[in-house]
Scaffold this motif. Structure first.
Motif, mmCIF file in Angstrom:
data_model
loop_
_atom_site.group_PDB
_atom_site.id
_atom_site.type_symbol
_atom_site.label_atom_id
_atom_site.label_comp_id
_atom_site.label_asym_id
_atom_site.label_seq_id
_atom_site.Cartn_x
_atom_site.Cartn_y
_atom_site.Cartn_z
ATOM 1 N N TRP A 1 0.846 -1.200 0.000
ATOM 2 C CA TRP A 1 0.000 0.000 0.000
ATOM 3 C C TRP A 1 0.883 1.251 0.000
ATOM 4 O O TRP A 1 0.645 2.185 -0.760
ATOM 5 N N ASP A 2 1.906 1.257 0.844
ATOM 6 C CA ASP A 2 2.815 2.395 0.909
ATOM 7 C C ASP A 2 3.477 2.639 -0.442
ATOM 8 O O ASP A 2 3.587 3.779 -0.897
ATOM 9 N N VAL A 3 3.887 1.575 -1.102
ATOM 10 C CA VAL A 3 4.486 1.677 -2.435
ATOM 11 C C VAL A 3 3.506 2.352 -3.402
ATOM 12 O O VAL A 3 3.875 3.247 -4.164
ATOM 13 N N LEU A 4 2.239 1.940 -3.353
ATOM 14 C CA LEU A 4 1.247 2.456 -4.296
ATOM 15 C C LEU A 4 0.882 3.917 -4.062
ATOM 16 O O LEU A 4 0.244 4.534 -4.909
ATOM 17 N N THR A 5 1.257 4.471 -2.927
ATOM 18 C CA THR A 5 0.976 5.879 -2.656
ATOM 19 C C THR A 5 2.128 6.789 -3.061
ATOM 20 O O THR A 5 2.004 8.000 -2.973
ATOM 21 N N GLN A 6 3.230 6.209 -3.505
ATOM 22 C CA GLN A 6 4.403 6.994 -3.884
ATOM 23 C C GLN A 6 4.420 7.230 -5.397
ATOM 24 O O GLN A 6 4.366 6.274 -6.178
ATOM 25 N N PRO A 7 4.526 8.497 -5.826
ATOM 26 C CA PRO A 7 4.533 8.806 -7.259
ATOM 27 C C PRO A 7 5.555 8.000 -8.056
ATOM 28 O O PRO A 7 5.285 7.614 -9.192
ATOM 29 N N LYS A 8 6.718 7.740 -7.473
ATOM 30 C CA LYS A 8 7.760 6.982 -8.176
ATOM 31 C C LYS A 8 7.216 5.633 -8.661
ATOM 32 O O LYS A 8 7.473 5.225 -9.796
ATOM 33 N N TYR A 9 6.476 4.946 -7.814
ATOM 34 C CA TYR A 9 5.971 3.614 -8.149
ATOM 35 C C TYR A 9 4.628 3.674 -8.872
ATOM 36 O O TYR A 9 4.373 2.879 -9.770
ATOM 37 N N ARG A 10 3.764 4.610 -8.497
ATOM 38 C CA ARG A 10 2.477 4.771 -9.205
ATOM 39 C C ARG A 10 2.724 5.097 -10.680
ATOM 40 O O ARG A 10 1.989 4.634 -11.548
ATOM 41 N N SER A 11 3.755 5.904 -10.939
ATOM 42 C CA SER A 11 4.075 6.268 -12.326
ATOM 43 C C SER A 11 4.367 5.021 -13.153
ATOM 44 O O SER A 11 3.941 4.918 -14.311
ATOM 45 N N ILE A 12 5.093 4.077 -12.566
ATOM 46 C CA ILE A 12 5.407 2.831 -13.273
ATOM 47 C C ILE A 12 4.115 2.099 -13.616
ATOM 48 O O ILE A 12 3.913 1.660 -14.748
ATOM 49 N N SER B 1 5.843 10.871 -14.940
ATOM 50 C CA SER B 1 5.860 11.350 -13.559
ATOM 51 C C SER B 1 4.424 11.558 -13.087
ATOM 52 O O SER B 1 3.484 11.574 -13.886
ATOM 53 N N GLN B 2 4.291 11.720 -11.786
ATOM 54 C CA GLN B 2 2.998 12.016 -11.178
ATOM 55 C C GLN B 2 3.182 13.083 -10.115
ATOM 56 O O GLN B 2 4.204 13.118 -9.426
ATOM 57 N N THR B 3 2.180 13.935 -9.993
ATOM 58 C CA THR B 3 2.146 14.972 -8.973
ATOM 59 C C THR B 3 0.858 14.797 -8.186
ATOM 60 O O THR B 3 -0.214 14.642 -8.781
ATOM 61 N N ILE B 4 0.967 14.819 -6.866
ATOM 62 C CA ILE B 4 -0.205 14.630 -6.018
ATOM 63 C C ILE B 4 -0.588 15.974 -5.409
ATOM 64 O O ILE B 4 0.229 16.639 -4.778
ATOM 65 N N ASN B 5 -1.861 16.373 -5.609
ATOM 66 C CA ASN B 5 -2.383 17.647 -5.112
ATOM 67 C C ASN B 5 -3.651 17.425 -4.299
ATOM 68 O O ASN B 5 -4.276 16.374 -4.382
ATOM 69 N N ASN B 6 -4.036 18.445 -3.554
ATOM 70 C CA ASN B 6 -5.274 18.448 -2.761
ATOM 71 C C ASN B 6 -5.304 17.360 -1.697
ATOM 72 O O ASN B 6 -6.331 16.741 -1.453
ATOM 73 N N LYS B 7 -4.161 17.146 -1.041
ATOM 74 C CA LYS B 7 -4.155 16.199 0.066
ATOM 75 C C LYS B 7 -4.984 16.776 1.215
ATOM 76 O O LYS B 7 -5.100 17.996 1.357
ATOM 77 N N GLN B 8 -5.538 15.905 2.007
ATOM 78 C CA GLN B 8 -6.322 16.299 3.175
ATOM 79 C C GLN B 8 -5.439 16.142 4.412
ATOM 80 O O GLN B 8 -5.049 15.015 4.733
ATOM 81 N N GLU B 9 -5.102 17.238 5.052
ATOM 82 C CA GLU B 9 -4.218 17.229 6.220
ATOM 83 C C GLU B 9 -2.913 16.482 5.917
ATOM 84 O O GLU B 9 -2.430 15.687 6.725
ATOM 85 N N GLY B 10 -2.379 16.698 4.717
ATOM 86 C CA GLY B 10 -1.113 16.104 4.317
ATOM 87 C C GLY B 10 -1.195 14.667 3.829
ATOM 88 O O GLY B 10 -0.172 14.053 3.554
ATOM 89 N N ARG B 11 -2.407 14.125 3.722
ATOM 90 C CA ARG B 11 -2.569 12.724 3.326
ATOM 91 C C ARG B 11 -3.464 12.601 2.087
ATOM 92 O O ARG B 11 -4.333 13.422 1.848
ATOM 93 N N ILE B 12 -3.234 11.526 1.346
ATOM 94 C CA ILE B 12 -4.125 11.211 0.234
ATOM 95 C C ILE B 12 -5.464 10.783 0.819
ATOM 96 O O ILE B 12 -5.512 10.033 1.795
ATOM 97 N N ALA B 13 -6.546 11.279 0.231
ATOM 98 C CA ALA B 13 -7.904 10.996 0.706
ATOM 99 C C ALA B 13 -8.869 11.244 -0.457
ATOM 100 O O ALA B 13 -8.457 11.750 -1.513
ATOM 101 N N PRO B 14 -10.152 10.902 -0.290
ATOM 102 C CA PRO B 14 -11.101 11.252 -1.346
ATOM 103 C C PRO B 14 -10.998 12.748 -1.669
ATOM 104 O O PRO B 14 -10.926 13.583 -0.773
ATOM 105 N N GLY B 15 -10.946 13.046 -2.963
ATOM 106 C CA GLY B 15 -10.780 14.421 -3.417
ATOM 107 C C GLY B 15 -9.354 14.755 -3.828
ATOM 108 O O GLY B 15 -9.120 15.718 -4.557
#
Length: 159
Positions: free
Chosen positions: A24-35, A41-55
């Motif tokens: 799960w931790d691997v899948l939340t990292q842009p380096k591995y999600r990009s693969i 590359s991937q950029t993650i925006n609109n985190k909720q309190e610093g975390r990935i969440a709905p939205g």
């Protein structure tokens, strides 16, 4: 939000020699999600309190095009579902990562559901998904496994 079984267009699975929480931790990292997503590359925006969440939005740069994945369902260690907006043919679909523990690690299932949009765009995207994603996902899963071996996260298999 999930993909109803009768709307799954493509689904592939692979077992990884990692515990569920580590995969799960691997899948939340842009380096591995990009693969996995075939992106440069991937950029993650609109985190909720610093975390990935709905939205949360994940921008995938594929070189000549990009996609926007908006997280719709976020169940840590089990499943994430995103709504993926594809610029051509201007349609969207749901994508799902599902993790299931196995006796030796974790099974990752990648699934893509029915397309949404105008009839023509939806039809074009559905054809593209069915023709390209099974082989692409299989290749991406192989590449991810090789990268995890190279990074020392899983052991190199003895031949």
């Amino acid at each position: 939000v999930d993909i109803p079984p009768d709307e799954v267009l493509v689904s592939v699975e692979r077992e990884f020699l990692l515990p569920q929480h580590m995969l799960w931790d691997v899948l939340t990292q842009p380096k591995y999600r990009s693969i996995l997503m075939g992106a440069i590359s991937q950029t993650i925006n609109n985190k909720q309190e610093g975390r990935i969440a709905p939205g949360t939005e994940i921008h995938c740069d594929h070189g000549k095009s990009s996609t926007l994945q908006r997280i719709r369902t976020w169940r840590p260690f089990e499943m994430m579902v995103s709504e993926d907006n594809v610029p051509f043919p201007r349609a969207s679909c749901l994508s799902r990562f599902r993790l299931t523990p196995t006796t030796s690690g974790t099974c990752l299932q990648l699934s893509v559901g029915s397309s949404r949009g105008s009839f023509v765009n939806r039809t074009m995207l559905t054809v593209m998904i069915r023709r390209t994603l099974p082989k692409s996902f299989e290749s991406s899963l192989d590449q991810l496994n090789q990268q995890l071996i190279a990074d020392g996260l899983i052991p190199n298999p003895v031949v």
